[in-house]
Design a protein around this motif. Sequence first.
Motif, short mmCIF file in Angstrom:
data_model
loop_
_atom_site.label_atom_id
_atom_site.label_comp_id
_atom_site.label_asym_id
_atom_site.label_seq_id
_atom_site.Cartn_x
_atom_site.Cartn_y
_atom_site.Cartn_z
N GLU A 1 0.81 -1.22 0.00
CA GLU A 1 0.00 0.00 0.00
C GLU A 1 0.84 1.27 0.00
O GLU A 1 0.31 2.36 -0.11
N ASP A 2 2.16 1.15 0.16
CA ASP A 2 3.01 2.34 0.15
C ASP A 2 3.07 2.92 -1.23
O ASP A 2 3.28 2.21 -2.22
N PRO A 3 2.92 4.24 -1.40
CA PRO A 3 3.01 4.84 -2.73
C PRO A 3 4.42 4.77 -3.26
O PRO A 3 5.38 5.01 -2.53
N PRO A 4 4.60 4.43 -4.55
CA PRO A 4 5.95 4.37 -5.12
C PRO A 4 6.55 5.75 -5.29
O PRO A 4 5.84 6.72 -5.54
N GLY A 5 7.85 5.84 -5.15
CA GLY A 5 8.58 7.08 -5.40
C GLY A 5 9.43 6.93 -6.64
O GLY A 5 9.49 5.86 -7.25
N PRO A 6 10.08 7.99 -7.08
CA PRO A 6 10.95 7.89 -8.24
C PRO A 6 12.14 7.01 -7.97
O PRO A 6 12.58 6.89 -6.82
N TRP B 1 10.21 -9.07 -0.13
CA TRP B 1 11.49 -9.16 0.58
C TRP B 1 12.55 -9.82 -0.29
O TRP B 1 13.71 -9.39 -0.30
N ALA B 2 12.17 -10.84 -1.06
CA ALA B 2 13.13 -11.49 -1.95
C ALA B 2 13.59 -10.53 -3.03
O ALA B 2 14.78 -10.47 -3.39
N GLN B 3 12.66 -9.73 -3.57
CA GLN B 3 13.03 -8.74 -4.59
C GLN B 3 13.96 -7.68 -4.00
O GLN B 3 14.96 -7.29 -4.63
N ALA B 4 13.66 -7.21 -2.79
CA ALA B 4 14.50 -6.21 -2.15
C ALA B 4 15.89 -6.75 -1.89
O ALA B 4 16.89 -6.03 -2.04
N ASP B 5 15.99 -8.02 -1.50
CA ASP B 5 17.30 -8.62 -1.26
C ASP B 5 18.10 -8.70 -2.55
O ASP B 5 19.30 -8.40 -2.57
N GLY C 1 9.55 -0.31 -10.31
CA GLY C 1 8.68 -1.27 -9.65
C GLY C 1 8.17 -0.73 -8.34
O GLY C 1 8.66 0.28 -7.83
N THR C 2 7.18 -1.40 -7.78
CA THR C 2 6.52 -0.89 -6.58
C THR C 2 6.96 -1.63 -5.32
O THR C 2 6.58 -1.25 -4.22
N GLY C 3 7.72 -2.72 -5.45
CA GLY C 3 8.03 -3.52 -4.28
C GLY C 3 9.25 -3.09 -3.50
O GLY C 3 9.45 -3.54 -2.38
N VAL C 4 10.09 -2.23 -4.08
CA VAL C 4 11.36 -1.87 -3.47
C VAL C 4 11.53 -0.35 -3.50
O VAL C 4 11.23 0.30 -4.50
#
Length: 288
Positions: free
Chosen positions: A137-142, A192-196, A257-260
Amino acid sequence: MTDVRYVYAVTRPFDGAGATLHAGPRGVAGAPARTLAHDGLLAVLSDVPAEEFSDAALRARLEDLDWLADTARGHDAVVSALNAVITPLPLRLVTVCLDDDGVRRLLDSGREQFTRALERLDGRVEWGVKVYARASEDPPGPPGARADRVAPVDAGPPGARDAGRPQSGRPATGRDYLKQRMRRRDAAEGVWAQADAVSRALHTELSRYAEAERVHRPQDPRLPGAARGNVLNAAYLVPRENGEAFADQVRRLTPPGTGVRVELTGPWAPYSFAVTTAVPGIEGGEAK
C-alpha cells in the motif's frame, strides 16, 4: 556551573575555522562550537554541563532513544558545517573530556591514527544507500529517490491507513480467510526477496564506483524517524568531486517497480570510515 568538553571532530587547522563555527548551527545541548589547536591538529568541541555528561548521567541517557536522537542531530549539525569547507574526522557520539587539557591528551594519544585517517579521507565524502522492502500500500517514489537528511516516518501505526475503508473484501468463510492470509504472506515474501536481490546487485555495482564501502546492520525501526523494512544499509566513500556522478549511478541502477524503495542520502562527513580510527577506550564516556 562546571562544564566538560564534548568533542565532535578532529581536523587539520584551516583558515576561517572560527568564522565557520560562529556562523554555523548550535551543537549538542544547544551549545556553540569552538576550536582548540594543538601541535598541528584542531579539535572541534563544545562546553556542555558536567551534570548532563558525567559517567553516571550518560549511563542513564544512553538508554533514552529520544535523547540519543537529539544528541546525534546536534553532533551532525556541527560536523556538517565543517564538512562544507573541509573533510573532518568525526569522533564517536558522546566523546567527552573533562577539560581543555583532556582534549589535548586526546589529540596526543590518537595523533598517529588521526593523522593517518585525515590523509586517507582528505577530499572524500560519504554517501548512504538504503534499500527497503515496501508494503504494497506504500506509494511508489521515483527510482533512486534522494531523501532528506532525516529518514521518512511511516504514516501512522499499522492498520491506520485502512481505518474507515469499506470492508467489502472481508472473507466470507474461514477457508477464504486462510487463503487470503496465505496470498498476503506469499506477496510479502516476494517483496522481501526482490528487495534482497536489488540490494545485492546495487551494492556490487556501487562498490566499483566507490573507494571503500561499509555495510551496516539494518536500521532499527524503534529509532525516531526510522522506516520499517530496511534490507540494505550501506555507506560508500567517494571523492567529493564525483558525488553527483555517484548519485546518478544510484538512480540508473534502481529498477522500476513498486516492491522496493531505494533511498540515497549525502554527502556526509565520512562517519562510517572514521570510526575505525577513533582513539581506543573512548566509548561514550570520559577521556580523562
